[in-house]
Design an enzyme around this catalytic site. Sequence first.
Site, PDB file in Angstrom:
ATOM      1  N   TYR A  40       0.840  -1.198   0.000  1.00 41.25           N
ATOM      2  CA  TYR A  40       0.000   0.000   0.000  1.00 41.25           C
ATOM      3  C   TYR A  40       0.883   1.260   0.000  1.00 41.25           C
ATOM      4  CZ  TYR A  40      -3.045   3.734   1.474  1.00 41.25           C
ATOM      5  OH  TYR A  40      -3.692   4.930   1.538  1.00 41.25           O
ATOM      6  N   ARG A  92       1.535   8.198  12.849  1.00 40.99           N
ATOM      7  CA  ARG A  92       1.078   9.396  13.554  1.00 40.99           C
ATOM      8  C   ARG A  92      -0.441   9.553  13.486  1.00 40.99           C
ATOM      9  NH1 ARG A  92       2.360  14.469  10.364  1.00 40.99           N
ATOM     10  NH2 ARG A  92       0.659  13.467   9.258  1.00 40.99           N
ATOM     11  N   ARG A 102     -10.762   4.269   9.114  1.00 44.18           N
ATOM     12  CA  ARG A 102      -9.757   3.709   8.210  1.00 44.18           C
ATOM     13  C   ARG A 102      -8.678   3.044   9.048  1.00 44.18           C
ATOM     14  NH1 ARG A 102      -8.703   8.867   4.504  1.00 44.18           N
ATOM     15  NH2 ARG A 102      -8.364   9.631   6.610  1.00 44.18           N
ATOM     16  N   PHE A 118      14.200  20.023  -0.753  1.00 42.09           N
ATOM     17  CA  PHE A 118      12.897  19.426  -1.051  1.00 42.09           C
ATOM     18  C   PHE A 118      12.812  17.996  -0.502  1.00 42.09           C
ATOM     19  CE2 PHE A 118      10.529  16.793  -4.171  1.00 42.09           C
ATOM     20  CZ  PHE A 118       9.266  17.335  -4.004  1.00 42.09           C
TER      21      PHE A 118
END
Lengths: 480, 351
Positions: free
Chosen positions: A181, A228, A238, A298
Site C-alpha cells: 500500500y 502518527r 480507516r 525538497f
Amino acid sequence: MPSPMSLIYYAFHPTELRSIIQWKVWHNPVHERDESKETDALKRCFYFLDMTSRSFSAVIKELHPELLVPVTLFYLVLRGLDTVEDDMTIPLETKEPILRNFQDVLEQDGWTFTENGPDEKDRQLLAEFNVVVEEFKKIKPAYKTIIKDITKKMGNGMADYVRNAEHDTNGVNTIKDYELYCHYVAGLVGEGLTRLFVEGGLATTELLKRPVLMESMGQFLQQVNIIRDIKEDHVDKRRFWPKEVWSKHVDKFEDLFQPENKEKALSASSEMILLALNRADDCLYYLAGIREQSVFNFCAIPQSMAIATLDVCFQNHELFKRNVKITKGEACQLMIESSQNLQMVCDVFKRYTRKIHQKNNPHDPNFLKISIACGKIEQFIETIFPSQKPPVDAKHKSPASLAEEARLKKEAEEAKWDNIYMALAVVSTITVITGLMLFIAWLAGARFDVAFVQFKEQMGQLLGIGQASNATAPSGHSEL
Amino acid sequence: MAPIKVLVTGGTGFLGSRIVEALIEAKSFEITALDINPPALGTQSYPEVKYVRANVLQQEELRKAFSEARPTIVIHTVAVIPLGDARYSTKGKEAVFEVNVGGTRNVLNVSKECGAKGLVYTSSVTVVLDELEVDFKNVDETWPTGRATTTYGQSKAAAEALVLSFNTSDFLTCALRSAVLFGPQDPTCIPILHGCIARGETPFILGEGTNLQDYAYVCNVADAHVLAVRNLLDSGTAAGEAFFITNGEPVTARDICIAVWKEFGHVPSFQVRIPEGLAWWLALGMERLTWMTGSKSTLSRGMILDVTKNRYVSIAKARRVLGYEPKVSLPEAMRVSCEHFKQRWSEQEKR
C-alpha cells in the site's frame, strides 16, 4: 494570531522561538518563481498547490526552475488521483475506470470532473483540472512520459485497492500488504520524483540503479504518517496498521485505544516505528545522491520532520488519544538544519535516533531490535562521515606523511604570523578610534585641562589618605 | 570429487566444535578435530569426525597428528583468553604468549611440513580494539594493529602477524578477527552477564550508555571460517588478509545486557546512571579493597573502559571478499543461546 497557550509555551522554550524567528527572517529561497512570466493557468495551478498541500507547497515552490513546473503538476496529478480514490460518495463503477485511465486524462483538453461529493475538500481541483492539463501539455516530453508512467502505475494500484473490499472491513492484513500500500501511494512518488531529478540533471543516475533507496524515501514518509495518524484514521474508520502487527498485542483493533491496554498499544506502536526506522539509513544514502541545493532541501526537509515525528510518537501513549506532532519551533529548527548539507541532516538523524534509543523500554518485545536499528543508523552515518582516521604510526612514517608534516609545519608558521598581524591590526584600530573620539570630543568643546586638574585632585585625595597612613610608619621607624 | 581434508585445532572447544559442525553441514570435507581435551561429556561428537588429542605446545604430538591427518587446510582456533581481572593485568603474560603465539608458530610450521595448502586463523577484534582508552567507531582493516594494551590483544596481534607473514603462493593464510563470541555452551559471555542478576548489579548503567559495541554469534563466525576455507581453495583472494567478523549489528553494551537478563526473566526495576568519572574512582576503590581482602569484584578500571567506549567495526571487507553475511541475527541468536542455558541450569538443579 498566536494563541495564548503557544505564547506561554514559547516563553518557556526560547530556543524554539529563536528558531522560528531565524527561519522567518533569514531563510532565502534557493530559487524563486517568476510570476511575471506565468500564464493564468499556471498561476491557477500554483493556487491549487497552496490549497491542497500544507507541507509540500513551500519546498516545491523553491525548486530549481527546470523542475518547478513538472513537480508542481506531478503533485497536482497525484492529488487529483487521491481525491477520486478517497471520495466514498463516488460509486465503484465510476471510480475504477477513472483511476485506471488517469494517465490519458492528462492529455485530454478541457478534462474536468465534478462528481465529487460536496464535502470533498479538494473537489475544486478536479472541477478545474483543465488548467493542469493545459500546462501539462507544455512541459518537456521526457517529463511527460515519467509523470504518465507513474500515474498509470499508481492509478492501477489504487483501483486494485478500492476493489479489494476486504480492506474496508479489516484494513491492511500483513506487513507485506502494508508495504505494498505504501508503495502505491508513496514509493511510486519517490520513483517518479527521482526520475524527474535525474532527467533534469539534478541528481546522480546512481539513484536509479538502487531502486530500494527511492522506495525507502517514500516508505519512510508514508509509514510515519500512518503511525502518527492512527487516532485520526480510526475516527474516520480507516485502518492502515497491519493486522499482522497489532494482532500480536491485542485481539481487536479497537482495543488499542482502550486506556487499560496502554502497554500493549505502546508495544504495537513501537513495532510500527521499528518498521519505519529500518528505512532511515536508506534515506540518508539517497540524499547523498542529490546534486542541487533546492532538490536537496525538497527531499531532506520532509525526511527530518519524519524522524522527529517518529521520536514524538515513540513510547508516547498520547498517540492513541490525539494527533501528536512536533512543535512549530522544532519544525523551523529542522527546516534550518535540513536546508544546508547532508552532514547536518545526518546530525539531525543521529540526534533523534539517540532520543528514540534513550526512550527504548526494556519491557518492550522489540527492545533489542529497536536498539539494533538505532545502532545501524549511527554506523551508517559513521560510514559516510567517519569521525576518526586510522592513526599514523610514528615509528614507520612513509615519505608521504613526512611531506605532510612539512606542510603542516609551514601552515603553523603562517598561522603564527597571521595571529601577530591580527593583534597589530586590533591594537592600531583601537588606538585610532580612541584618538578620533578624543579629538571629536575636543572639537565639541571638551575641557581636558579641567578634567585633568580634577582628576589630579581626586587622585591626590585618594593617595593622600594612603600617604597619611604611610607617614606614621617612617616616623615610628625613626624612633628606633 | 574427493572430500577435502580439513584439520581444526581446538576442535572440541566452544568455537572449534561449531566450525566442525559447519564443515559437516557443507558435506565436502573430511574432518579431523584436534584438541587438548576430548569432546566434553554431554556435548555432541560426530562419528564422521576423527578426534585426536594433542597439545599445540608439543611439536612432536602435533607432527604425529598432522602427518596422519594430512590436512589440505588447517583451521587454527586454539587460544587462551585471560578473563576477569587477568584481562587487565600483565600477570601470566608469558603463559598467554606461549600458547597464543608459540602454539600458533608450531601449528604453522607443522602445517607447512605436512604439505597443507593453507591455514585459516581465528584472530580477534582485540588486535585493534584493545587499546582500551580509545574509542573505535566503525573501523576497518586499514587500522594498524600493535597498539593493544592488553596481554590478550597483544598476543593475538603478534600471532596474526606471524600467520599473515607465512602467506606464500603455495601456503595461503588469512585471519578472521572475531568479536566477543556468544552462543549455546558459551563459557563466558552469557554466564558472566547472568551472574550480574544474582549479585544485584543490573540497575547500574556505567557511563553515557550511548557507546556501541560489536558481538558475534558463534555459528555465524563458524560460517565465516568455512567461507574462508573455500576462498583459500578457490580464488584465494583472502590470502594474506585479515577480516573483521561480527554480527554486523552494533548495539550499546547496556542493551545487550538487558537483552540477556530479559531472557532469564529479569528486567531491572529501576536504573541508576553512574558517570564515567565516578565509576573510575569507584573501580579504583574496589580494586584496592579486593587487593586487601583478596575477594573478587566485577568492577575494575579496565572493565569500565571496556564498557564505556565505542568499540565497533565494519564488516564490509568480509562481505565483499568472503561473501560473509551473518545468518542468525542478534535477537534470535540471543534467544537460542539463553534457552540453552536455561535448560542446562534447570537440569543441574534437578540433579
